[in-house]
Design a protein around this motif. Structure first.
Motif, PDB file in Angstrom:
ATOM      1  N   GLN A  34       0.819  -1.216   0.000  1.00  0.00           N
ATOM      2  CA  GLN A  34       0.000   0.000   0.000  1.00  0.00           C
ATOM      3  C   GLN A  34       0.852   1.266   0.000  1.00  0.00           C
ATOM      4  O   GLN A  34       0.483   2.263  -0.608  1.00  0.00           O
ATOM      5  CB  GLN A  34      -0.954   0.005   1.197  1.00  0.00           C
ATOM      6  N   VAL A  35       2.007   1.223   0.645  1.00  0.00           N
ATOM      7  CA  VAL A  35       2.908   2.384   0.650  1.00  0.00           C
ATOM      8  C   VAL A  35       3.376   2.663  -0.774  1.00  0.00           C
ATOM      9  O   VAL A  35       3.374   3.815  -1.224  1.00  0.00           O
ATOM     10  CB  VAL A  35       4.114   2.147   1.583  1.00  0.00           C
ATOM     11  N   THR A  37       1.907   1.695  -3.568  1.00  0.00           N
ATOM     12  CA  THR A  37       0.743   2.068  -4.375  1.00  0.00           C
ATOM     13  C   THR A  37       0.402   3.545  -4.187  1.00  0.00           C
ATOM     14  O   THR A  37       0.007   4.222  -5.139  1.00  0.00           O
ATOM     15  CB  THR A  37      -0.468   1.192  -4.001  1.00  0.00           C
ATOM     16  N   ASP A  38       0.551   4.026  -2.966  1.00  0.00           N
ATOM     17  CA  ASP A  38       0.192   5.408  -2.659  1.00  0.00           C
ATOM     18  C   ASP A  38       1.235   6.430  -3.106  1.00  0.00           C
ATOM     19  O   ASP A  38       0.978   7.635  -3.056  1.00  0.00           O
ATOM     20  CB  ASP A  38      -0.045   5.575  -1.152  1.00  0.00           C
ATOM     21  N   SER A  40       3.288   8.891  -5.366  1.00  0.00           N
ATOM     22  CA  SER A  40       2.992   9.619  -6.600  1.00  0.00           C
ATOM     23  C   SER A  40       4.089  10.642  -6.833  1.00  0.00           C
ATOM     24  O   SER A  40       4.703  11.137  -5.882  1.00  0.00           O
ATOM     25  CB  SER A  40       1.631  10.319  -6.540  1.00  0.00           C
ATOM     26  N   LYS A  43       3.128  13.987  -5.070  1.00  0.00           N
ATOM     27  CA  LYS A  43       3.387  14.026  -3.631  1.00  0.00           C
ATOM     28  C   LYS A  43       4.879  14.167  -3.346  1.00  0.00           C
ATOM     29  O   LYS A  43       5.281  14.910  -2.455  1.00  0.00           O
ATOM     30  CB  LYS A  43       2.860  12.750  -2.956  1.00  0.00           C
ATOM     31  N   ARG A 156       2.650   1.539   7.975  1.00  0.00           N
ATOM     32  CA  ARG A 156       1.341   0.968   7.626  1.00  0.00           C
ATOM     33  C   ARG A 156       1.056  -0.339   8.342  1.00  0.00           C
ATOM     34  O   ARG A 156       0.610  -1.312   7.748  1.00  0.00           O
ATOM     35  CB  ARG A 156       1.228   0.749   6.123  1.00  0.00           C
TER      36      ARG A 156
END
Length: 178
Positions: A34-35, A37-38, A40, A43, A156
């Motif tokens: 998830q890290v 995936t998040d 960008s 960001k 996470r």
């Protein structure tokens, strides 16, 4: 042939791309999916904007490496050690090289450049924090870094181990054959 130079604000988008791409490549299977995936570019650009904005106040620096066409392929960011460690005055906060350019001496050159810059600021020692399962641990060991500390961090919901590699005297790193 690569060129290494001090980074400018106009380099932030390229630095962010290298940062995100190397994280996705290096940390897959090491940190929670998830890290990754998040992540960008946008960001990371915002985060790097803050780093650059604060660099003047903190004696921070960022250098980039470019390939023969001028594409930024790696970078190192550093400055004063962030926790007040009395033995290790300087710190490499981040160093990343695109996977297709690794194992060509670029990382070694960036570490040497960081050590030179820290010496100019009268910091003769430095450390770098790295995740225990990151293959870069071998790189720091090959450059004479000693594992000086480890700590558990949470990402996470996953517990990860970070290691600090340190150089009590960076003189060794200033030798081009190091």
């Amino acid at each position: 042939m690569t060129l290494t130079r001090e980074a400018t604000y106009t380099d932030i988008p390229a630095i962010a791309r290298v940062h995100v791409d190397t994280w996705r490549n290096t940390y897959s299977g090491i940190i929670p999916d998830q890290v990754l995936t998040d992540l960008s570019y946008e960001k990371r650009e915002n985060a790097w904007q803050n780093v650059f904005d604060q660099a003047a106040d903190s004696n921070g620096f960022t250098y980039v490496s470019e390939n023969e066409t001028g594409q930024i392929i790696g970078f190192v960011d550093g400055g004063r050690e962030r926790t007040g460690n009395q033995l290790f005055q300087g710190e490499i906060n981040a160093i990343y090289i695109l996977s297709s350019y690794q194992h060509q001496g670029i990382g070694r050159d960036l570490v040497r450049l960081a050590a030179e810059r820290l010496r100019q600021m009268d910091m003769l020692s430095m450390l770098v924090w790295v995740l225990k399962d990151n293959p870069a641990c071998q790189f720091y060991e090959a450059l004479g870094g000693q594992m000086i500390q480890s700590k558990s961090i949470e990402m996470r919901g996953s517990a990860l181990i970070e290691r600090a590699y340190g150089w009590a005297d960076t003189s060794f790193l200033l030798n081009p054959s190091a």
